[in-house]
Design a protein around this motif. Structure first.
Motif, mmCIF file in Angstrom:
data_model
loop_
_atom_site.group_PDB
_atom_site.id
_atom_site.type_symbol
_atom_site.label_atom_id
_atom_site.label_comp_id
_atom_site.label_asym_id
_atom_site.label_seq_id
_atom_site.Cartn_x
_atom_site.Cartn_y
_atom_site.Cartn_z
ATOM 1 N N ALA A 213 0.760 4.281 1.164
ATOM 2 C CA ALA A 213 -0.236 5.036 2.049
ATOM 3 C C ALA A 213 -0.407 6.303 1.671
ATOM 4 O O ALA A 213 -1.747 6.939 1.708
ATOM 5 N N HIS A 214 0.581 7.452 1.574
ATOM 6 C CA HIS A 214 0.280 8.645 1.329
ATOM 7 C C HIS A 214 -0.344 8.873 0.064
ATOM 8 O O HIS A 214 -1.074 10.073 -0.060
ATOM 9 N N HIS B 49 -5.086 2.264 6.369
ATOM 10 C CA HIS B 49 -4.108 3.244 6.095
ATOM 11 C C HIS B 49 -4.744 4.534 5.634
ATOM 12 O O HIS B 49 -4.372 5.652 4.890
ATOM 13 N N TRP C 267 -7.552 5.046 3.972
ATOM 14 C CA TRP C 267 -8.208 5.265 2.537
ATOM 15 C C TRP C 267 -9.589 4.222 2.443
ATOM 16 O O TRP C 267 -9.868 3.918 3.588
ATOM 17 N N VAL D 196 0.945 -0.947 -0.120
ATOM 18 C CA VAL D 196 0.044 0.080 0.013
ATOM 19 C C VAL D 196 0.883 1.224 0.059
ATOM 20 O O VAL D 196 1.862 1.445 0.833
ATOM 21 N N LEU E 4 -2.830 0.598 -4.096
ATOM 22 C CA LEU E 4 -2.762 -0.695 -3.313
ATOM 23 C C LEU E 4 -2.469 -1.531 -4.448
ATOM 24 O O LEU E 4 -3.132 -1.646 -5.449
#
Ligand code: MLT
Ligand code: ZN
Length: 462
Positions: free
Chosen positions: A103-104, A126, A128, A101, A108
């Motif tokens: 994340a920022h 995360h 989302w 992932v 994915l």
């Protein structure tokens, strides 16, 4: 050795002894679709655990012209994921897991057999969410939803699966592995492999991994169930919500008889004292509480006679059950013929009125159940009380949809159930071109034979 024994031994050499299933009792669930309408004879089920094993299986079958039916969670509703003519089932259930992932930025990567529920959970961990949601979330898989371009109940906001897929790894019907999992969120370098593969229903190859764009997570959500006195008002309202309520996530339509069936099947109390009319379920989600905004929009809609609003999870779940349990409730009545059509906005009410009358004129003992994704004028027309092999009513309803300039599939795909009506969706020149695309990926015609394009309806020469 019989040809079956030779095939079984070769497949075992590729995926390992225990990963080729051939006990008819064990393979039964892989050979029968969720509706029970489509089922095939005993055949091996191969369970590879890597892209290399998928490629080796396809290459072996390609050289011997053995048909392959790729299978994810087997939640498809059009007979596209079960072997009807002795094809080998290539199950992706061992090729599962979220791999990374970012994340920022909300991207994915997951293996094909990962369930949509697991993608959603990983996304939420995360911060989302995933834009595709459907009742079969804990069984339906990344690969299966890409193959069928699944839509679900949030497409009105996020689009269908095609809008989420930014990269795929796919093994073509020729056994060639193609991959563009590099990582960019945008890619405009010509023909777009993820777009070609998404919705191809396993007829071009097998998706083994995918890179998915995640959606922003809106933690505050409100759900409202509206009862309308007339189908016309309900349909018009459903089609208008997207423009009135920017935070809308779902707009679902169902009718009084479907609601009564759900309540009876699951022992639920009805939402209102009166149950006649048509229902629209609306969910809005935002970073701020969307309840006031939603209530104002509801108050502006003509024809609303009852409203229930739910803000906490338990109350929202209660409202959603009236809509999501339709599929299971209808199956308690009998094996349904499932049609998932859409018409241009403005024609939804006409379809809702005409479809049941048309069905009764052909099959007086049949029942027609209507529900669907009203925000996109997409309607599920389920018919029970008709022999599973008799498609006279399907033919009539699909031709009515054609008359209204609609599409014969807005969600579930063509599969085997609707392959015979493919000419209602694509003209002769377009069909020839689709056949050439199929031949480019799968020159031996082993991938999901008879699904989407009729068995003889395509060739490398058109
Ligand atoms: C739904 O909208 O509930 C799904 O497409 C399943 C179905 O049509 O039965
Ligand atoms: Zn649906």
């Amino acid at each position: 050795m019989t040809p079956e024994e030779t095939l079984g031994r070769a497949l075992r050499d590729i995926v390992g002894g225990g990963n080729v299933l051939d006990d008819p009792e064990v393979t039964a669930r892989y050979r029968r679709d969720w509706t029970g309408r489509f089922h095939g004879p005993p055949t091996p089920v191969v369970r590879p655990s890597s892209t290399e094993q998928v490629a080796a299986t396809i290459t072996y079958c390609r050289d011997r012209e053995v048909g392959i039916v790729p299978q994810g969670g087997n939640t498809g509703l059009v007979g596209g994921s079960v072997p009807l003519a002795g094809e080998v089932v290539l199950s992706l259930d061992r090729l599962a897991g979220v791999e990374s992932v970012t994340a920022h930025a909300g991207v994915l990567t997951a293996a094909a057999g990962t369930t949509i529920g697991d993608v959603q959970r990983a996304a939420r961990e995360h911060g989302w969410d995933y834009g595709v949601d459907l009742a079969s979330r804990d069984t339906a898989t990344v690969g299966g939803t890409i193959a069928t371009n699944a839509c679900g109940t949030r497409a009105v906001r996020y689009g269908d699966t095609r809008h989420q897929v930014v990269g795929v790894e796919v093994v073509t019907g020729e056994g060639v592995t193609l991959s563009n999992l590099g990582g960019t969120l945008r890619d405009n370098t010509g023909y777009h492999l993820p777009s070609i593969v998404t919705g191809s229903e396993g007829t071009l190859g097998v998706v083994t991994r995918a890179r998915l764009r995640l959606a922003a997570s809106y933690s505050l959500r409100t759900t409202a169930l509206l009862r309308f006195g007339s189908v016309g008002d309900a349909a018009l309202a459903a089609e208008s919500i997207r423009g009135l309520l920017p935070t809308v996530e779902s707009v679902e339509l169902f009718l009084a008889d479907g609601l009564e069936l759900v309540c009876a099947a699951f022992d639920l109390a009805p939402p209102f004292t009166e149950t006649t009319g048509a229902y629209v379920l609306i969910e809005a989600a935002d970073l701020r509480d969307p309840t006031v905004e939603l209530s104002e929009v509801v108050g502006s809609l003509p024809g609303v006679v009852d409203v229930a609003v739910a803000e906490d999870d338990a109350a929202r779940r209660r409202l959603w059950r009236y809509r999501e349990e339709h599929t299971a409730a209808i199956s308690t009545v009998g094996i349904p013929h499932k049609l998932d059509v859409a018409v241009p906005p403005g024609s939804l009410a006409e379809l809702v009125e005409r479809a049941p009358l048309l069905v009764s004129s052909i099959a007086p003992r049949a029942r027609t159940w209507l529900f669907g994704h009203g925000g996109e004028s997409a309607l599920h027309i389920n018919i029970t009380g008709v022999d599973p092999d008799d498609d006279t009513v399907d033919d009539a309803v699909l031709r009515l949809v054609g008359e209204l300039h609609g599409t014969i599939s807005a969600e579930h795909g063509i599969g085997r159930a609707k392959a015979r009506w493919i000419e209602l969706a694509h003209g002769p020149a377009e069909l020839q071109l689709l056949g050439r695309i199929k031949a480019a990926f799968d020159p031996s015609g082993i991938m999901n034979p008879g699904v989407l394009l009729p068995r003889t309806g395509w060739s490398a020469d058109g």
